[in-house]
Design an enzyme around this catalytic site. Sequence first.
Site, PDB file in Angstrom:
ATOM      1  N   ASP A 169       4.624 -11.379   0.002  1.00  0.00           N
ATOM      2  CA  ASP A 169       4.361 -10.808   1.329  1.00  0.00           C
ATOM      3  C   ASP A 169       4.557 -11.808   2.460  1.00  0.00           C
ATOM      4  O   ASP A 169       3.595 -12.350   3.012  1.00  0.00           O
ATOM      5  CB  ASP A 169       2.945 -10.235   1.358  1.00  0.00           C
ATOM      6  CG  ASP A 169       2.796  -9.083   0.380  1.00  0.00           C
ATOM      7  OD1 ASP A 169       3.831  -8.598  -0.132  1.00  0.00           O
ATOM      8  OD2 ASP A 169       1.657  -8.675   0.122  1.00  0.00           O
ATOM      9  N   ASP A 195       4.730  -5.212  -9.565  1.00  0.00           N
ATOM     10  CA  ASP A 195       4.045  -5.865  -8.441  1.00  0.00           C
ATOM     11  C   ASP A 195       2.588  -6.135  -8.856  1.00  0.00           C
ATOM     12  O   ASP A 195       2.142  -5.675  -9.908  1.00  0.00           O
ATOM     13  CB  ASP A 195       4.126  -4.879  -7.259  1.00  0.00           C
ATOM     14  CG  ASP A 195       3.625  -5.465  -5.964  1.00  0.00           C
ATOM     15  OD1 ASP A 195       3.541  -6.702  -5.851  1.00  0.00           O
ATOM     16  OD2 ASP A 195       3.316  -4.670  -5.052  1.00  0.00           O
ATOM     17  N   GLU A 223      -0.499 -10.705 -10.603  1.00  0.00           N
ATOM     18  CA  GLU A 223      -1.091 -12.062 -10.725  1.00  0.00           C
ATOM     19  C   GLU A 223      -2.236 -12.083 -11.730  1.00  0.00           C
ATOM     20  O   GLU A 223      -2.430 -13.127 -12.349  1.00  0.00           O
ATOM     21  CB  GLU A 223      -1.553 -12.539  -9.351  1.00  0.00           C
ATOM     22  CG  GLU A 223      -0.431 -12.697  -8.348  1.00  0.00           C
ATOM     23  CD  GLU A 223       0.205 -11.375  -7.901  1.00  0.00           C
ATOM     24  OE1 GLU A 223      -0.518 -10.361  -7.879  1.00  0.00           O
ATOM     25  OE2 GLU A 223       1.410 -11.372  -7.606  1.00  0.00           O
TER      26      GLU A 223
HETATM   27  C1  NOJ Z   1       2.380  -5.792  -2.383  1.00  0.00           C
HETATM   28  C2  NOJ Z   1       3.810  -6.203  -2.475  1.00  0.00           C
HETATM   29  O1  NOJ Z   1       3.953  -7.573  -2.284  1.00  0.00           O
HETATM   30  C3  NOJ Z   1       4.622  -5.400  -1.477  1.00  0.00           C
HETATM   31  O2  NOJ Z   1       5.959  -5.785  -1.564  1.00  0.00           O
HETATM   32  C4  NOJ Z   1       4.451  -3.919  -1.744  1.00  0.00           C
HETATM   33  O3  NOJ Z   1       5.141  -3.192  -0.768  1.00  0.00           O
HETATM   34  C5  NOJ Z   1       2.971  -3.554  -1.679  1.00  0.00           C
HETATM   35  N1  NOJ Z   1       2.245  -4.378  -2.626  1.00  0.00           N
HETATM   36  C6  NOJ Z   1       2.732  -2.075  -1.979  1.00  0.00           C
HETATM   37  O4  NOJ Z   1       3.142  -1.771  -3.253  1.00  0.00           O
END
Ligand code: NOJ
Length: 921
Positions: free
Chosen positions: A589, A513, A516
């Site tokens: 998200d 995660d 970017e």
């Molecule tokens: C951002 C991610 O997009 C999300 O899916 C994740 O739960 C959070 N970071 C925490 O790790």
Amino acid sequence: MALVVSAVKREDFKSCAQSGFCTRNRAYADLASETPDWESPFRLDPASLQLEDGILTGDLMHTPTTSSSSAESSGALNDGYTLEIHLLDNDAVRVRMSERDPKRRRYDGLHKTVLVKPLISSSQYDHLARDENGLFTINYGSQRQNSARIRFAPFQIEFLVDGVSTLVLNEGGLLKIEAAQARNDVADTRTRALLERRLEQGMWSERFKDIVDTKPRGPESFGLDITFPEIEDVYGIPEHASSLSLKTTRGPGAQYTEPYRLYNLDVFEYEIDSPMALYGSIPFMLGHSKDKTVGVFWMNAAETWIDIEKIKSTSGSNRKTTRTHWYSEAGVLDLFVFLGPTHRDILKQYSSLVGATALPQSFAIGYHQCRWNYISQKDVTEVDAGFEKHEIPYDVLWLDIEHTDGKRYFTWHPEQFPDPIDMQLHLASKGRKMVTIIDPHIKMDKEYHVSIEATDKSLFVMNSLLSPFDGWCWPGSSQWVDFENPRAKDWWASQFSYDRYIGSTNTLFTWNDMNEPSVFTGPEITLPKDAMHHNRVEHRSIHNIYGAMFHAATAQGLTTRNETLQRPFVLSRAFFAGSQRYGAIWTGDNKASWEHFAVATPMLLTIGLAGLPFSGADVGGFFGDPEPELLTRWYQAGAFYPFFRAHAHLDSKRREPWLFGEPYTSQIRAAIRTRYSLLPLWYTLFQEASTEGVPIIRPMFFEFPSDELTYRMDDQFMVGDALLVKPVTTAGATHSEVYFAGNEKWFDFYDGQVKRGPGVQSVPSPAYKIPVYQRAGTIIPKREKPRRSSKEMENDPFTLVIAVDSNGEASGRLYLDDGESFEYTRGDYILREFKVQGRVLTSRSLNRQESETEWSFIRRFSSLKVERIVFQGLSGPVSRVVIGDRPTAVESGHDVAGGQYVVVVSKANLPIGQDWSVTLL
Ligand code: NOJ
């Protein structure tokens, strides 16, 4: 939805007006459109042309015309440029342009990461020297069906298929190359006032909010227009929360005011229907019309913006022409053109350069249960028990950042997860796996082994002053591993060995995660562009591929941690062209809203068209609390996403599939079970994607390329060529409008009811199901017995569901292997082709190596049975069925609406690994 959450903070991200090179390139385009008889100032020197071994080279000169000079006076120029045109053996063409003698070398190393193998020049071409129109033409391809027609002045390259113009470079004259130079050169030769004007334009330094991008290399952007003659619809360039057919950003009535932006960013709760940049970037575009299809890959990983305009076609045709304008901040102008001729050919050509999707382990296409966070081993055990109790299959349980010891990746929270191996073994006893999150930011901590090692080995990204960059992310003060450094890649991969990642087992996989990368304190929440990587590569030049390099290093780690190589599974949020070689991605998200749910469809279709088919959206929506109906509808659609995972934010209420009670639990159970029953089809489609580069879920136009009504359709899709799926994305819907394409029949997946195309029909979509139809002419392999996990289905028999077309014909495939290892690459797999013709169903092997060798998988599984066979759409009654030479009574046969006969053979018991036939009499 109960919880109202705030929307995207637009001000955290740049608009074009806040980006110097975007403004300058757009201003150049404005000047071109405002200037009558605009001409590109670039000319190709005829005397310089050389064509040797499939590579044409020539000198490009910049000779400002009166029209262009005013716009360029403020841009650094260089008189001499080189042009290279490479004719490749896969019929693609590579076009490169750069300064002949740059004052500063541009970053030109992307091919090492993006291209799968060294390019091979084609020998299938011939050329016509300059003709009476002053054009130089190269004909290429096995039949010389393709041509690249080069105009010298003003410089332009037109690509044609069978003489029909298909793609033109620099037709609009927007080619602009800001010569990379040293700042002193300018100070010496230009006035102070001019320099200051440049500063204002963000050429030598650019401020965004409180952060200054020092731009030590000065301006080095370049732009080019790419025209799709008489092609009204262009697709691709993910990732944007927008429609499938790209919208206009310029010209009268433009649908967006901003260009589409490619710049990997952590955009919190993103805006819908917007060209704003998101987590991933794939600079690949496909243009499609009834008569022609063309693809282009702009190989650049710096920030890139793309304008789209629909203009009148010069041919006078009613069909509009799409003109696109691409501009990148750094790197070299390096693009590939694919002329197909079909859209499938284009994806094959493109994937032969950047790689097709890796075949995942079979568990990875089952259902994944995630939330931020399952907080303890006890929590994990209880959730797992919930699935057992409610008889809902699932394959993978996920742990988010809270499972670690203080956000130190590769560690476990000592109190909450005291015995991670035991926890994994417990899941594994039911064929289930676990995934833990591992992000690229490393907590600055003198006692954290990962931080200590990377510091000792100098493996972190540097700041512009060449000391280690530190910024803020989940663990607080953090550093970022420099994956541009090959040593860092190998070192990172080695962290996944069982003796380093303590508490990991071979059923533990990874979620990458924030790659970017997300830097809470950085400009636009990412790394500064002037940060430095290995070999003095500026972050600016490789920003969009950083996340993919991290993804690749992780996949390498999971592959090599076992003595017998095992296929990795890694989910990534950031992506670039080629990410499909490393694993799956998801759309980040999103929000628990009907709008976010609806936009997931065009987003996933677009990502798949750009060569990355293994993708999904958080089912249920990440932020907020979905009402039960939304959650259920999302499960019903999510069961048809290539990557099927439910996920939820830390602050959202718990929403495991049984928590809303009946009727929702049963409806969600049914959706997940539908997914499991179709796993043989999904796995077969993944195998096709891994060899052909085709998407797994497909826009309607992909399957019906000459039906213009499908070109902008993005609220329904095909799974492979066989299933039509229409997500229900409005509250309270009881019916859905479904477009049935083609002149053939469509069979309701649940009850066999027949619809006929073409046209839109309103069909029932009661709460317990969404419209899913099987296309006539297809055969779908299924496994119908519900089980706990995909692993527990591996010895189960198959059902073939056949829908014959109006000629009484159908075909389909089934691919099977051990689902874990790489043995399939040596030939240890079963690939069957099923065909119905003249009332005879046959099964034959498409694995040429099958009979020649003694493969362990084939040996073990070829006696699995096709147990049930369902024939639908037969034009007449059936009195007997002959299996091989064994006559069998027809177990059932009945007439459904419209004179369609159905026959069900419920005990066919035919071995999957042998050739056989079934005859209907
Ligand atoms: C951002 C991610 O997009 C999300 O899916 C994740 O739960 C959070 N970071 C925490 O790790």
